[in-house]
Design a protein around this motif. Structure first.
Motif, mmCIF file in Angstrom:
data_model
loop_
_atom_site.group_PDB
_atom_site.id
_atom_site.type_symbol
_atom_site.label_atom_id
_atom_site.label_comp_id
_atom_site.label_asym_id
_atom_site.label_seq_id
_atom_site.Cartn_x
_atom_site.Cartn_y
_atom_site.Cartn_z
ATOM 1 N N LYS A 172 31.032 8.304 -4.894
ATOM 2 C CA LYS A 172 32.465 8.625 -4.942
ATOM 3 C C LYS A 172 33.259 7.603 -5.761
ATOM 4 O O LYS A 172 34.017 6.795 -5.218
ATOM 5 C CB LYS A 172 33.045 8.753 -3.529
ATOM 6 N N ASP A 173 33.057 7.679 -7.089
ATOM 7 C CA ASP A 173 33.789 6.810 -8.016
ATOM 8 C C ASP A 173 33.553 5.330 -7.764
ATOM 9 O O ASP A 173 34.417 4.491 -8.055
ATOM 10 C CB ASP A 173 35.298 7.094 -7.968
ATOM 11 N N ALA A 174 32.413 5.001 -7.256
ATOM 12 C CA ALA A 174 32.074 3.590 -7.063
ATOM 13 C C ALA A 174 31.720 2.955 -8.404
ATOM 14 O O ALA A 174 31.323 3.631 -9.353
ATOM 15 C CB ALA A 174 30.916 3.457 -6.086
ATOM 16 N N HIS A 175 31.867 1.628 -8.459
ATOM 17 C CA HIS A 175 31.525 0.867 -9.653
ATOM 18 C C HIS A 175 30.643 -0.297 -9.228
ATOM 19 O O HIS A 175 30.958 -1.001 -8.264
ATOM 20 C CB HIS A 175 32.782 0.335 -10.345
ATOM 21 N N GLY A 176 29.561 -0.501 -9.982
ATOM 22 C CA GLY A 176 28.652 -1.547 -9.561
ATOM 23 C C GLY A 176 28.076 -2.355 -10.707
ATOM 24 O O GLY A 176 27.947 -1.879 -11.836
ATOM 25 N N HIS A 177 27.707 -3.604 -10.392
ATOM 26 C CA HIS A 177 26.971 -4.485 -11.293
ATOM 27 C C HIS A 177 25.832 -5.082 -10.479
ATOM 28 O O HIS A 177 26.069 -5.749 -9.459
ATOM 29 C CB HIS A 177 27.870 -5.591 -11.840
ATOM 30 N N VAL A 178 24.625 -4.859 -10.939
ATOM 31 C CA VAL A 178 23.446 -5.326 -10.212
ATOM 32 C C VAL A 178 22.614 -6.157 -11.173
ATOM 33 O O VAL A 178 22.228 -5.686 -12.251
ATOM 34 C CB VAL A 178 22.618 -4.147 -9.671
ATOM 35 N N THR A 179 22.328 -7.405 -10.817
ATOM 36 C CA THR A 179 21.512 -8.258 -11.676
ATOM 37 C C THR A 179 20.456 -8.975 -10.835
ATOM 38 O O THR A 179 20.716 -9.411 -9.706
ATOM 39 C CB THR A 179 22.371 -9.308 -12.404
ATOM 40 N N ALA A 180 19.276 -9.062 -11.429
ATOM 41 C CA ALA A 180 18.179 -9.851 -10.854
ATOM 42 C C ALA A 180 17.872 -9.470 -9.413
ATOM 43 O O ALA A 180 17.572 -10.331 -8.571
ATOM 44 C CB ALA A 180 18.489 -11.343 -10.962
ATOM 45 N N CYS A 181 17.954 -8.191 -9.103
ATOM 46 C CA CYS A 181 17.627 -7.714 -7.761
ATOM 47 C C CYS A 181 16.208 -7.144 -7.725
ATOM 48 O O CYS A 181 15.612 -6.833 -8.752
ATOM 49 C CB CYS A 181 18.632 -6.669 -7.299
ATOM 50 N N SER A 182 15.692 -6.981 -6.520
ATOM 51 C CA SER A 182 14.334 -6.492 -6.344
ATOM 52 C C SER A 182 14.317 -5.407 -5.276
ATOM 53 O O SER A 182 14.927 -5.556 -4.213
ATOM 54 C CB SER A 182 13.417 -7.653 -5.932
ATOM 55 N N PHE A 183 13.597 -4.297 -5.588
ATOM 56 C CA PHE A 183 13.471 -3.169 -4.665
ATOM 57 C C PHE A 183 11.982 -2.876 -4.488
ATOM 58 O O PHE A 183 11.261 -2.706 -5.483
ATOM 59 C CB PHE A 183 14.167 -1.930 -5.229
ATOM 60 N N SER A 184 11.541 -2.766 -3.240
ATOM 61 C CA SER A 184 10.116 -2.467 -3.038
ATOM 62 C C SER A 184 9.888 -1.738 -1.721
ATOM 63 O O SER A 184 10.654 -1.870 -0.761
ATOM 64 C CB SER A 184 9.277 -3.753 -3.069
ATOM 65 N N ASN A 185 8.843 -0.930 -1.730
ATOM 66 C CA ASN A 185 8.345 -0.250 -0.516
ATOM 67 C C ASN A 185 9.407 0.597 0.179
ATOM 68 O O ASN A 185 9.657 0.467 1.378
ATOM 69 C CB ASN A 185 7.781 -1.275 0.482
ATOM 70 N N HIS A 186 10.020 1.505 -0.589
ATOM 71 C CA HIS A 186 10.995 2.429 -0.008
ATOM 72 C C HIS A 186 10.381 3.817 0.118
ATOM 73 O O HIS A 186 9.612 4.250 -0.749
ATOM 74 C CB HIS A 186 12.253 2.501 -0.878
ATOM 75 N N THR A 187 10.740 4.497 1.203
ATOM 76 C CA THR A 187 10.257 5.876 1.368
ATOM 77 C C THR A 187 11.171 6.884 0.688
ATOM 78 O O THR A 187 10.776 8.020 0.436
ATOM 79 C CB THR A 187 10.136 6.228 2.857
ATOM 80 N N GLY A 188 12.396 6.496 0.408
ATOM 81 C CA GLY A 188 13.336 7.342 -0.314
ATOM 82 C C GLY A 188 13.680 6.720 -1.650
ATOM 83 O O GLY A 188 12.927 5.906 -2.200
ATOM 84 N N ILE A 189 14.826 7.101 -2.188
ATOM 85 C CA ILE A 189 15.248 6.604 -3.490
ATOM 86 C C ILE A 189 15.696 5.148 -3.354
ATOM 87 O O ILE A 189 16.484 4.807 -2.478
ATOM 88 C CB ILE A 189 16.395 7.471 -4.039
ATOM 89 N N GLN A 190 15.221 4.316 -4.249
ATOM 90 C CA GLN A 190 15.525 2.900 -4.116
ATOM 91 C C GLN A 190 16.969 2.578 -4.491
ATOM 92 O O GLN A 190 17.603 1.725 -3.876
ATOM 93 C CB GLN A 190 14.532 2.085 -4.951
ATOM 94 N N CYS A 191 17.501 3.266 -5.502
ATOM 95 C CA CYS A 191 18.905 3.060 -5.872
ATOM 96 C C CYS A 191 19.496 4.394 -6.302
ATOM 97 O O CYS A 191 18.951 5.051 -7.192
ATOM 98 C CB CYS A 191 19.027 2.025 -6.980
ATOM 99 N N VAL A 192 20.629 4.786 -5.690
ATOM 100 C CA VAL A 192 21.285 6.053 -5.980
ATOM 101 C C VAL A 192 22.669 5.774 -6.550
ATOM 102 O O VAL A 192 23.429 4.970 -5.992
ATOM 103 C CB VAL A 192 21.414 6.923 -4.713
ATOM 104 N N VAL A 193 22.994 6.463 -7.649
ATOM 105 C CA VAL A 193 24.338 6.405 -8.215
ATOM 106 C C VAL A 193 24.827 7.851 -8.308
ATOM 107 O O VAL A 193 24.246 8.660 -9.026
ATOM 108 C CB VAL A 193 24.341 5.741 -9.607
ATOM 109 N N MET A 194 25.888 8.202 -7.601
ATOM 110 C CA MET A 194 26.275 9.608 -7.508
ATOM 111 C C MET A 194 27.793 9.767 -7.434
ATOM 112 O O MET A 194 28.531 8.798 -7.278
ATOM 113 C CB MET A 194 25.608 10.259 -6.294
ATOM 114 N N SER A 195 28.211 11.010 -7.594
ATOM 115 C CA SER A 195 29.619 11.394 -7.420
ATOM 116 C C SER A 195 30.542 10.571 -8.311
ATOM 117 O O SER A 195 31.440 9.858 -7.845
ATOM 118 C CB SER A 195 30.047 11.248 -5.953
ATOM 119 N N SER A 196 30.307 10.670 -9.628
ATOM 120 C CA SER A 196 31.186 10.037 -10.625
ATOM 121 C C SER A 196 31.241 8.524 -10.499
ATOM 122 O O SER A 196 32.269 7.893 -10.759
ATOM 123 C CB SER A 196 32.605 10.619 -10.541
#
Length: 698
Positions: A172-196
């Motif tokens: 919902k019109d969110a804004h993000g900056h992600v640097t040097a992060c780590s995602f592992s061992n997820h059963t769903g989507i690790q990162c979702v960007v949606m709704s504009s």
């Protein structure tokens, strides 16, 4: 001012200290554990002592600016932040409620933290209508969503997401900056960007997910730089109705790489995809993709798969090591794809397969070492310019089923089957192109319509004709075929061929073979063949301004063929023309130094303004109907003109200076004779046996 909170002291509870404190004051917690629900309604600084733990939640009210340090919340209710807050070394462990930390309408800065749960929890942190900065932390599930940024701004740096359903979600019109992060061992989507929503992600790593690493949907935007995606069981990056820019990323050891759907736009720059079980880049729907300076390697599926009105441009990209014969490196269905300076190489499959009204172009591309068709086009259009096809075990470029091809300034080398093939109502234009070392045919056409211009064929060592045409319409101009180890050209079964400036040289067998077809040639040169020049059966052949010379056994062998020749030369053969059945219509035809200039049986022959010079035998006709007008026979070592069982009309015809006989007629039922000059032969000038000559005017 500072307030110390400790049991058995004047200030024994946090709430008591809050009542005494003013904005800007410090509250120091000296006990290791606190069990009280705290409501913070002032802008204070709350500091724990080393390992301070809370067993109840806190609530930060609006219009406050709070700093909290060195506290661990264990098995607490939801922590609510309605005012601005800074968390340093604040941890949340095993929350009791669906949301561990809720931020609404405010800002949170959270550094050096752990957000952990041993049992399923809906959300770790939710930020709604606010702003969050998370740094140097760990969100370890199973959380349904580790961090949920809802209509807010989120900045994350060096945050570890592990063992959640979803790791990070912007909505919902969110804004993000992600640097040097780590995602592992997820059963769903690790990162979702949606709704504009909009996200910039840099220097992050995604590992071991059961579905997508990134999902960008519903008119969202993402920029991804220098990220790694490793070991996912689905598409690693999914984009739907959104826009994305991906630069210097690495995707490997997953089911598939990118999936774009429903009108997405994306640019992929310096991307490496390798070791995928299925697809590396897939586009479904009217997407617009630009792929530049990427490496797509080692996949069991397609490196590129484009369907349903997609548009893709691929530039300066390497596509290699396709491992499954069934799946071409690029599959294009009802879409438009342009390849520029792209290399396809080392695959057990085709480089490109296009069907269902696809439109593709290759410009300055290279295709090398494929075990199946390099490019296969069905019901589609391909434009190929300045491209090299090399080392294919099957056909290099195959266009069929109403497909259309434009091939310009290309080079075909070392294939083990046909290099360029048209079939089943295909159409093509080929110009300024060179063919070398084909396994079977350099060019094959069946039931198609093809135009060839400025074509050269060299080193054709296969035991197949260089050009093989069947039931096709061909137009050829400025064609050169030299030293073929078989026929240079086969024209078969209802072909209609027009050729100009055609040069055939040095074939080991008949250079031009025509059967059951029509051939019209202007400025055709057929020379230095070992076994024959042109062989035609049951065909119609027209030659103009042509030169057939030194082809061994014969210049032209015609059976049941309507042959017409104008302003042409035939010289240096055992037999210049040998004909059985059919007809010859010739004007300004010059026979020179053939052992036998022309021999025919059961044929209809008309020669005008023609010469037969310095051969062995001049012309020999058996059971023919013939007409000679303004024909000159000179200096043959044997008979100059022999007619046997032939009806002929000769006018303005001259036979001179022969070393054998001049004119011999045997068993000819009727000969018309007007202005015929015969003389200066070493043998008989004229020999008539059982024949009738009518010397009255025509």
């Amino acid at each position: 001012m500072q307030y110390d909170v400790q049991k058995n002291s004047p200030i024994s509870s946090i709430q008591q200290a809050l009542q005494l404190a003013s904005d800007g004051d410090r509250i120091l917690l000296l006990d290791p554990h606190y069990d009280e629900a705290v409501v913070i309604n002032k802008s204070i600084h709350l500091i724990g002592h080393t390992m301070t733990t809370f067993s109840k939640a806190i609530r930060i009210e609006k219009n406050t600016n709070t700093i909290i340090e060195n506290i661990t919340f264990q098995q607490t209710e939801r922590i609510d932040c309605f005012g601005d807050v800074v968390f340093r070394h604040v941890h949340i462990v095993n929350p009791k409620t669906d949301i561990a930390l809720f931020v609404s309408g405010s800002k949170i800065q959270w550094t050096q933290f752990q957000l952990l749960t041993a049992t399923p929890c809906a959300q770790g942190i939710q930020v709604k209508n606010g702003e969050a900065h998370l740094e140097n932390g760990e969100i370890h599930g199973p959380f349904g969503v580790g961090c949920f940024i809802n209509h807010s701004k989120g900045t994350l740096h060096q945050v570890i997401f592990e063992d959640n359903v979803k790791g990070l979600q912007f909505e919902k019109d969110a804004h993000g900056h992600v640097t040097a992060c780590s995602f592992s061992n997820h059963t769903g989507i690790q990162c979702v960007v949606m709704s504009s929503s909009t996200l910039t992600m840099k220097h992050s790593q995604f590992r071991k997910g059961q579905t997508h690493a990134l999902s960008i949907i519903e008119e969202s935007h993402i920029q991804v730089l220098h990220c790694d995606f490793i070991e996912h069981e689905d598409f690693q990056i999914y984009v739907r109705q959104s826009e994305g820019s991906f630069e210097a990323c690495h995707l490997e050891r997953a089911n598939s790489g990118f999936l774009f759907e429903q009108g997405s736009k994306a640019r992929l720059l310096y991307i490496t995809c390798q070791q995928h079980q299925n697809l590396q880049i897939k586009s479904v729907g009217p997407n617009d993709l630009h792929i530049e300076e990427c490496v797509l390697t080692t996949t069991n599926g397609n490196a590129l798969n484009v369907k349903e009105k997609g548009r893709v441009r691929v530039e300066r990209t390497l596509i290699m090591n396709g491992t499954h014969q069934q799946f071409p490196q690029a599959y294009i269905d009802d879409s438009t794809v342009d390849f520029f300076e792209t290399h396809f190489q080392n695959a057990q499959c085709s480089a490109i397969y296009a069907q269902h009204h696809a439109a593709i172009s290759l410009t300055q591309c290279h295709l090398t070492k494929h075990s199946y068709l390099q490019v296969h086009v069905r019901q589609s259009k391909i434009t190929v310019r300045s491209t090299t096809f090399r080392e294919c075990t099957d056909t290099a470029l195959f266009i069929e089923q109403e497909g259309e091809g434009i091939i310009e300034h290309c080079r075909f080398e070392r294939s083990y089957s046909s290099q360029l093939a048209f079939n089943v109502q295909a159409r093509g234009t080929v110009s300024h192109t060179q063919f070398e070392q084909a396994g079977t045919n350099a060019i094959f056409s069946e039931n198609s319509k093809v135009t060839l211009e400025y074509i050269s064929v060299k080193e054709h060592t296969a035991s197949y004709p260089a050009f093989y045409f069947k039931n096709s319409i061909l137009s050829m101009h400025a064609i050169q075929l030299s030293h073929c180890m078989h026929h240079a050209i086969d024209i078969l079964d209802n072909c209609n061929v027009t050729a100009s400036t055609l040069s055939l040289k040095g074939s080991t067998q008949t250079q031009l073979l025509i059967r059951h077809s029509t051939f019209t040639g202007d400025a055709v040169t057929i020379e230095n063949g070992l076994q024959g020049g042109l062989s035609t059966e049951f065909s119609t052949v027209h030659l103009k301004n042509s030169h057939i010379r030194q082809n061994g056994a014969y210049g032209i062998s015609a059976e049941t063929t309507a042959l017409s020749m104008t302003q042409s030369f035939i010289d240096g053969h055992q037999t210049g023309i040998r004909q059985k059945g059919g007809s010859l219509r010739a004007e300004a035809l010059f026979f020179t130094t053939n052992d036998t200039q022309y021999t025919a049986s059961d044929s209809d022959v008309q020669l005008k303004y023609s010469h037969a010079l310095k051969g062995g035998t001049g012309i020999y006709l058996y059971q023919c109907t013939a007409s000679f007008s303004h024909v000159l026979f000179v200096e043959h070592s044997m008979d100059q003109l022999i007619l046997k069982a032939t009806t002929a009309a000769l006018q303005h015809t001259t036979l001179l200076q022969g070393y054998g006989n001049g004119f011999t007629a045997t068993d000819c039922p009727y000969l018309q004779w007007k202005d015929v000059t015969i003389g200066a032969h070493d043998g008989e000038d004229k020999t008539i046996r059982n024949s009738h000559i009518d010397e009255s005017p025509y």
